[in-house]
Write an enzyme that holds these catalytic residues in place. Structure first.
Site, PDB file in Angstrom:
ATOM      1  N   ASN A  17       0.848  -1.190   0.000  1.00  0.00           N
ATOM      2  CA  ASN A  17       0.000   0.000   0.000  1.00  0.00           C
ATOM      3  C   ASN A  17       0.888   1.246   0.000  1.00  0.00           C
ATOM      4  O   ASN A  17       1.958   1.267   0.613  1.00  0.00           O
ATOM      5  CB  ASN A  17      -1.005  -0.003   1.152  1.00  0.00           C
ATOM      6  CG  ASN A  17      -0.368  -0.098   2.525  1.00  0.00           C
ATOM      7  OD1 ASN A  17       0.650  -0.754   2.704  1.00  0.00           O
ATOM      8  ND2 ASN A  17      -0.968   0.558   3.500  1.00  0.00           N
ATOM      9  N   GLU A  64      -2.781  -4.600  -3.526  1.00  0.00           N
ATOM     10  CA  GLU A  64      -3.243  -5.496  -4.581  1.00  0.00           C
ATOM     11  C   GLU A  64      -3.166  -4.819  -5.950  1.00  0.00           C
ATOM     12  O   GLU A  64      -2.692  -5.394  -6.936  1.00  0.00           O
ATOM     13  CB  GLU A  64      -4.699  -5.927  -4.339  1.00  0.00           C
ATOM     14  CG  GLU A  64      -4.926  -6.702  -3.048  1.00  0.00           C
ATOM     15  CD  GLU A  64      -5.302  -5.795  -1.879  1.00  0.00           C
ATOM     16  OE1 GLU A  64      -4.709  -4.698  -1.734  1.00  0.00           O
ATOM     17  OE2 GLU A  64      -6.204  -6.188  -1.112  1.00  0.00           O
ATOM     18  N   GLU A  99       0.350   5.130   0.668  1.00  0.00           N
ATOM     19  CA  GLU A  99      -0.577   6.179   1.105  1.00  0.00           C
ATOM     20  C   GLU A  99      -0.177   7.535   0.553  1.00  0.00           C
ATOM     21  O   GLU A  99       0.925   7.721   0.035  1.00  0.00           O
ATOM     22  CB  GLU A  99      -0.623   6.220   2.638  1.00  0.00           C
ATOM     23  CG  GLU A  99      -1.271   4.985   3.227  1.00  0.00           C
ATOM     24  CD  GLU A  99      -1.411   5.036   4.742  1.00  0.00           C
ATOM     25  OE1 GLU A  99      -0.789   5.897   5.393  1.00  0.00           O
ATOM     26  OE2 GLU A  99      -2.162   4.205   5.263  1.00  0.00           O
ATOM     27  N   CYS A 134     -10.164  -4.680  -0.472  1.00  0.00           N
ATOM     28  CA  CYS A 134     -11.271  -3.730  -0.376  1.00  0.00           C
ATOM     29  C   CYS A 134     -12.140  -3.816  -1.636  1.00  0.00           C
ATOM     30  O   CYS A 134     -11.795  -4.485  -2.610  1.00  0.00           O
ATOM     31  CB  CYS A 134     -10.736  -2.309  -0.189  1.00  0.00           C
ATOM     32  SG  CYS A 134     -10.099  -1.547  -1.708  1.00  0.00           S
TER      33      CYS A 134
HETATM   34 ZN    ZN Z   1      -7.890  -2.119  -2.035  1.00  0.00          ZN
END
Ligand code: ZN
Length: 161
Positions: free
Chosen positions: A62, A75, A64, A112
């Site tokens: 990830n 992902e 940010e 998500c």
């Molecule tokens: Zn996601």
């Protein structure tokens, strides 16, 4: 136990190794705002002339951003790396991506909603690997995103290739 309902037993060793690749990638996460570090590892199908080797993995983390909406999930980063590396240019059939593992450390991290939709574009049959309570969990994307949105693709003509 895992996968009992699925019928055929998945290759747990391979999926466990994929999970550990995701876990290892977490160290590269850029998460100064949430400190929620996520790693992903995407397993690509090998092609016949081995341009893509067996067990080729693309990792992602990830990333940010101070403008939160600009944040990227692990992902999607893994998919972006694979696709920008040309994976879709090889004739790997309907499902060029076999599995994606996602690790957020001790907590189980399921993709998500945006990532589920993003993955369904390229890999509706992909297997999603997580770990919870010390056990590897295996799910199909179709379980996580039933009846997903799919837009009809334009037929490619010879001249445009
Ligand atoms: Zn996601």
């Amino acid at each position: 136990m895992f996968g009992k309902k699925e019928g055929k037993l998945p290759d747990l060793k391979k999926f466990e190794d994929l999970y550990y690749a995701a876990e290892d990638a977490r160290k590269n996460a850029y998460a100064p705002y949430s400190d929620f570090r996520v790693g992903a590892a995407l397993l690509v199908k090998p092609n016949e002339d081995s341009v893509i080797p067996i067990n080729k993995i693309y990792t992602g983390v990830n990333i940010e951003n101070g403008s939160y909406g600009a944040t990227l999930c692990a992902e999607r980063v893994a998919f972006a790396k694979a696709i920008s590396d040309g994976v879709l240019q090889y004739d790997l059939g309907e499902n060029p991506f076999i599995a994606i593992a996602v690790s957020a450390g001790d907590e189980e991290a399921l993709p998500c909603g945006i990532c589920r939709q993003f993955m369904s574009e390229f890999a509706p049959e992909i297997v999603v690997i997580t770990k919870a309570e010390g056990e590897i969990r295996i799910r199909n994307l179709k379980q996580l995103l039933p009846e997903s949105f799919q837009l009809e693709k334009e037929e490619k003509t010879e001249e445009t290739e």
